[in-house]
Motif scaffolding. Structure first.
Motif, PDB file in Angstrom:
ATOM      1  N   VAL A   4       0.977  -1.175   0.077  1.00  0.00           N
ATOM      2  CA  VAL A   4       0.124   0.057  -0.008  1.00  0.00           C
ATOM      3  C   VAL A   4       0.886   1.181  -0.102  1.00  0.00           C
ATOM      4  O   VAL A   4       1.825   1.481   0.673  1.00  0.00           O
ATOM      5  N   ALA A   5       0.570   2.204  -1.156  1.00  0.00           N
ATOM      6  CA  ALA A   5       1.414   3.345  -1.135  1.00  0.00           C
ATOM      7  C   ALA A   5       0.471   4.610  -0.880  1.00  0.00           C
ATOM      8  O   ALA A   5      -0.680   4.560  -1.058  1.00  0.00           O
ATOM      9  N   GLN A  26      -2.783   3.286  13.177  1.00  0.00           N
ATOM     10  CA  GLN A  26      -3.092   2.400  12.062  1.00  0.00           C
ATOM     11  C   GLN A  26      -1.909   2.244  11.363  1.00  0.00           C
ATOM     12  O   GLN A  26      -1.879   0.820  10.474  1.00  0.00           O
ATOM     13  N   LEU A  27      -1.034   2.899  10.927  1.00  0.00           N
ATOM     14  CA  LEU A  27      -0.079   2.709  10.092  1.00  0.00           C
ATOM     15  C   LEU A  27       0.983   1.583  10.651  1.00  0.00           C
ATOM     16  O   LEU A  27       1.421   0.813   9.783  1.00  0.00           O
ATOM     17  N   ARG A  28       1.130   1.589  11.967  1.00  0.00           N
ATOM     18  CA  ARG A  28       1.885   0.632  12.559  1.00  0.00           C
ATOM     19  C   ARG A  28       1.240  -0.966  12.395  1.00  0.00           C
ATOM     20  O   ARG A  28       1.932  -1.895  12.112  1.00  0.00           O
ATOM     21  N   VAL A 241     -10.132   4.091   6.264  1.00  0.00           N
ATOM     22  CA  VAL A 241      -9.687   3.056   4.989  1.00  0.00           C
ATOM     23  C   VAL A 241      -8.465   2.040   5.531  1.00  0.00           C
ATOM     24  O   VAL A 241      -8.841   0.901   5.288  1.00  0.00           O
ATOM     25  N   ILE A 242      -7.476   2.552   6.103  1.00  0.00           N
ATOM     26  CA  ILE A 242      -6.242   1.637   6.796  1.00  0.00           C
ATOM     27  C   ILE A 242      -6.955   0.696   7.756  1.00  0.00           C
ATOM     28  O   ILE A 242      -6.640  -0.563   7.397  1.00  0.00           O
ATOM     29  N   ALA A 243      -7.921   0.981   8.400  1.00  0.00           N
ATOM     30  CA  ALA A 243      -8.502  -0.043   9.592  1.00  0.00           C
ATOM     31  C   ALA A 243      -9.007  -1.241   8.886  1.00  0.00           C
ATOM     32  O   ALA A 243      -8.821  -2.349   9.219  1.00  0.00           O
ATOM     33  N   GLU A 248      -9.133  -6.624   6.771  1.00  0.00           N
ATOM     34  CA  GLU A 248      -9.251  -7.647   5.748  1.00  0.00           C
ATOM     35  C   GLU A 248      -8.075  -8.379   5.385  1.00  0.00           C
ATOM     36  O   GLU A 248      -8.002  -9.556   5.189  1.00  0.00           O
ATOM     37  N   LEU A 249      -6.755  -7.788   5.733  1.00  0.00           N
ATOM     38  CA  LEU A 249      -5.418  -8.606   5.680  1.00  0.00           C
ATOM     39  C   LEU A 249      -5.259  -9.701   6.896  1.00  0.00           C
ATOM     40  O   LEU A 249      -4.761 -10.830   6.560  1.00  0.00           O
TER      41      LEU A 249
END
Length: 252
Positions: A4-5, A26-28, A241-243, A248-249
């Motif tokens: 993800v960029a 969330q980024l971590r 969005v990141i959450a 999902e991942l």
């Protein structure tokens, strides 16, 4: 999705402001799942103060982070052994090119009446691989930047005038008050292409998230190049969005 960029300003953090704590969290979490890249027109110093200083990531998480300042003309990776960021490459402009670009920007900005007499910080910044004009100064408050040129006409007029002086260079609109000058073909799509080359991850397995994916935006070249993209209205939306991506991942 294997990578993800992100854009930085108004995507991961408010413009020229530190990473908010909910975003850092969330980024971590995302860095624990997949590689992450941040591509921005800003220099590495901006990445450090705006992104890294408040990220709170571990060394193993930083190892999963790709940093591409100045639209990918520079590339940094985390060196775990030395515990520092290492510059992998830099595609700098020549001294003569930088001098011509700076002179043209100032001359046309003064002629067009958009040279601010009391700016918030530097108006023209030499970033080595990129020259950036910020109409109100590098440290201008977000409210002032949004009010300066809501139609984009001032920025387009300056860009067009400067481009006429610099046929050997790329002149394009950057953020809400900025004009960027680089070598030809250098934009965020260039950075994504370098990322494909470096990581071996296919373009269709990447996702780029940004706030300026409209035709006039500096994220738009990524969309035109065919990479999967997702537009957000700001960092507050991007956190959610990141959450969702992390959820999902983790479910796979």
């Amino acid at each position: 999705m294997r990578l993800v960029a992100f854009d930085l300003d108004d995507t991961l953090a408010p413009s020229k402001s530190a990473l908010p704590e909910p975003m850092a969290n969330q980024l971590r979490a995302l860095l624990d799942c997949v590689p992450v890249c941040v591509i921005s027109g800003g220099e590495f110093g901006q990445f450090r103060t705006q992104l890294l200083d408040n990220l709170g990531a571990s060394s193993s998480q930083l190892k999963n982070l790709h940093l591409m300042p100045t639209c990918g003309t520079r590339y940094y990776r985390w060196d775990e052994r030395d515990a520092q960021w290492e510059q992998v490459y830099a595609n700098d402009l020549t001294t003569e090119q930088r001098e011509r670009a700076i002179a043209s920007l100032e001359r046309h900005a003064r002629e067009q009446g958009v040279w601010e007499s009391h700016p918030w910080g530097e108006i023209i910044e030499d970033r080595g691989s990129q020259i950036t004009f910020s109409a109100l100064g590098q440290k201008a408050p977000l409210e002032a930047k949004r009010a300066w040129d809501p139609t984009g006409d001032k920025k387009r007029a300056l860009r067009d005038a400067v481009a006429g002086d610099l046929p050997d260079l790329e002149v394009r609109g950057g953020g809400s008050t900025s004009v960027d000058i680089t070598r030809h073909g250098i934009d965020k799509a260039y950075g994504m292409g370098k990322l494909v080359e470096i990581t071996g991850i296919a373009p269709e397995d990447m996702l780029f998230i940004g706030d300026r994916l409209d035709e006039a935006g500096n994220d738009y070249p990524v969309k035109v190049a065919g990479y999967p993209t997702l537009a957000v209205s700001g960092w507050e939306e991007c956190v959610g969005v990141i959450a969702d991506i992390v959820k999902e991942l983790r479910a796979r």
